[in-house]
Design an enzyme around this catalytic site. Structure first.
Site, PDB file in Angstrom:
ATOM      1  N   ASN A   1       3.999   9.309  67.620  1.00 59.76           N
ATOM      2  CA  ASN A   1       2.757   8.997  66.939  1.00 59.76           C
ATOM      3  C   ASN A   1       3.007   7.764  66.080  1.00 59.76           C
ATOM      4  O   ASN A   1       4.104   7.170  66.126  1.00 59.76           O
ATOM      5  CB  ASN A   1       2.239  10.190  66.127  1.00 59.76           C
ATOM      6  CG  ASN A   1       3.208  10.641  65.043  1.00 59.76           C
ATOM      7  OD1 ASN A   1       4.007   9.854  64.530  1.00 59.76           O
ATOM      8  ND2 ASN A   1       3.144  11.919  64.691  1.00 59.76           N
TER       9      ASN A   1
ATOM     10  N   ASP B   1       1.178  17.690  72.046  1.00 55.33           N
ATOM     11  CA  ASP B   1       1.779  18.310  73.225  1.00 55.33           C
ATOM     12  C   ASP B   1       0.768  18.394  74.367  1.00 55.33           C
ATOM     13  O   ASP B   1       1.104  18.145  75.534  1.00 55.33           O
ATOM     14  CB  ASP B   1       2.289  19.706  72.885  1.00 55.33           C
ATOM     15  CG  ASP B   1       3.276  19.701  71.730  1.00 55.33           C
ATOM     16  OD1 ASP B   1       3.948  18.672  71.530  1.00 55.33           O
ATOM     17  OD2 ASP B   1       3.369  20.724  71.032  1.00 55.33           O
TER      18      ASP B   1
ATOM     19  N   LEU C   1      -2.588   7.900  68.299  1.00 54.63           N
ATOM     20  CA  LEU C   1      -3.159   7.315  67.082  1.00 54.63           C
ATOM     21  C   LEU C   1      -4.125   8.254  66.377  1.00 54.63           C
ATOM     22  O   LEU C   1      -4.986   7.811  65.617  1.00 54.63           O
ATOM     23  CB  LEU C   1      -3.889   6.009  67.438  1.00 54.63           C
ATOM     24  CG  LEU C   1      -3.087   4.978  68.242  1.00 54.63           C
ATOM     25  CD1 LEU C   1      -3.984   3.831  68.692  1.00 54.63           C
ATOM     26  CD2 LEU C   1      -1.915   4.452  67.417  1.00 54.63           C
ATOM     27  N   GLY C   2      -3.989   9.550  66.625  1.00 58.13           N
ATOM     28  CA  GLY C   2      -4.893  10.506  65.999  1.00 58.13           C
ATOM     29  C   GLY C   2      -6.324  10.297  66.438  1.00 58.13           C
ATOM     30  O   GLY C   2      -6.620  10.183  67.637  1.00 58.13           O
TER      31      GLY C   2
END
Length: 334
Positions: free
Chosen positions: A195, A257, A224-225
């Protein structure tokens, strides 16, 4: 594509704090931190990075091999994974230790405080890649996920020795790895997964520049969320794919995941990198909206609708022909 997923297999104890961690922190008292949070909810769920990814791959029809170390309490969990398409044959069962435990507290903003008890995972360094993966079950790709650091290094070396392509996913273990260890895990990886924060840690730990690392890996995939995902490759323009809009954040545990499972499944069917990133984001959104890393349902019709709403009919058409293969019985797995 035959994928072996190596790494942690654990039970998640997930708690929800109805406030904000930041409101409980006194800047002038951080050196003497002692806090207790009263939580409203507790969920005990199946987890572990390797098991979570294998679960997603299995639900999407890939029959991945799961490689890790568990305790004598694994029987019910192992049956669950087998029912969802995971080959647990290579899993080592400890005679003395329990399966690892992950304990995570999440506040209302999605921030997390977590602890991990290794348990049987500590024996992984003595196992490495089992002989089962050297014969007819030899994988096309080994994914090296967070695990006992010694196991991560051993498996990476064995992949090089056996000329098996590998993907590096050091994530949570970056805090325990020194520069030389991170360099060894990254160098030569076909895929590197991080991330944004982990990306900065990889650069800091290795002492390499981003260009240096892109010269040593096939591609660097950075989640990147809420902004989606970015795929960087040497001498090529980056690929950026936005996240699925409007996804409700119920539980962020295991979202990365799920992304990896969707991403690698698409690649196993020779789909393009943008399509792989989009499928990863769609599966990640399903995980985000569900409490527990392996509680989301993989339903062909729903995933197609989400894919089309997020990325358009043309993009959805790229995966439409694969659902019949992935879901030959009923069109869903949960």
């Amino acid at each position: 594509m035959r994928i072996a997923v190596t790494g942690s297999i654990a039970t998640d104890h997930l708690m929800i704090f109805p406030g904000r961690f930041a409101d409980q922190l006194l800047p002038d008292q951080l050196a003497h931190l002692s806090l207790s949070f009263l939580v409203d909810e507790l969920e005990v769920r199946r987890g572990g990075v390797a098991a979570n990814i294998a679960f997603g791959l299995g639900c999407l029809g890939l029959s991945p091999q799961l490689i890790g170390s568990v305790g004598h309490d694994f029987a019910e969990y192992g049956l669950w994974l087998k029912e969802h398409g995971v080959d647990t044959g290579p899993v080592h069962v400890s005679a003395t230790r329990q399966t690892a435990r992950f304990m995570c507290l999440t506040d209302q903003d999605g921030n997390q405080i977590a602890a991990f008890y290794a348990g049987a995972m500590a024996e992984s360094a003595d196992i490495g890649l089992p002989d089962a993966v050297a014969g007819s079950s030899r994988p096309d790709l080994v994914l090296v996920c967070p695990n006992d650091p010694g196991a991560m290094l051993r498996i990476t070396r064995e992949c090089r020795e056996r000329d098996i392509p590998f993907a590096a996913d050091p994530s949570q273990q970056l805090a325990r790895l020194d520069g030389a260890e991170v360099r060894e895990l990254v160098d030569g990886a076909r895929w590197l997964f991080t991330n944004e924060y982990e990306k900065a840690l990889v650069l800091e730990r290795t002492g390499w520049t981003e260009a240096d690392i892109l010269g040593k890996v096939g591609a660097w995939v950075t989640t990147l969320g809420a902004a989606g995902v970015r795929v960087d490759r040497r001498s090529k323009a980056p690929i950026t794919v936005p996240a699925v809009p409007g996804a409700r954040s119920v539980d962020p545990t295991g979202v990365g995941d799920a992304f990896r499972a969707g991403f690698l499944t698409a690649l196993s069917h020779d789909l393009s990198l943008p399509t792989a990133a989009r499928l990863g984001c769609v599966l990640a959104a399903s995980a985000l909206e569900t409490v527990g890393s392996q509680a989301y349902e993989v339903d062909a019709d729903r995933l197609t609708r989400v894919f089309e709403d997020a990325y358009g009919a043309g993009a959805a058409q790229e995966i439409a022909g694969l659902w019949a293969y992935w879901f030959s019985a009923g069109g869903s797995r949960s």
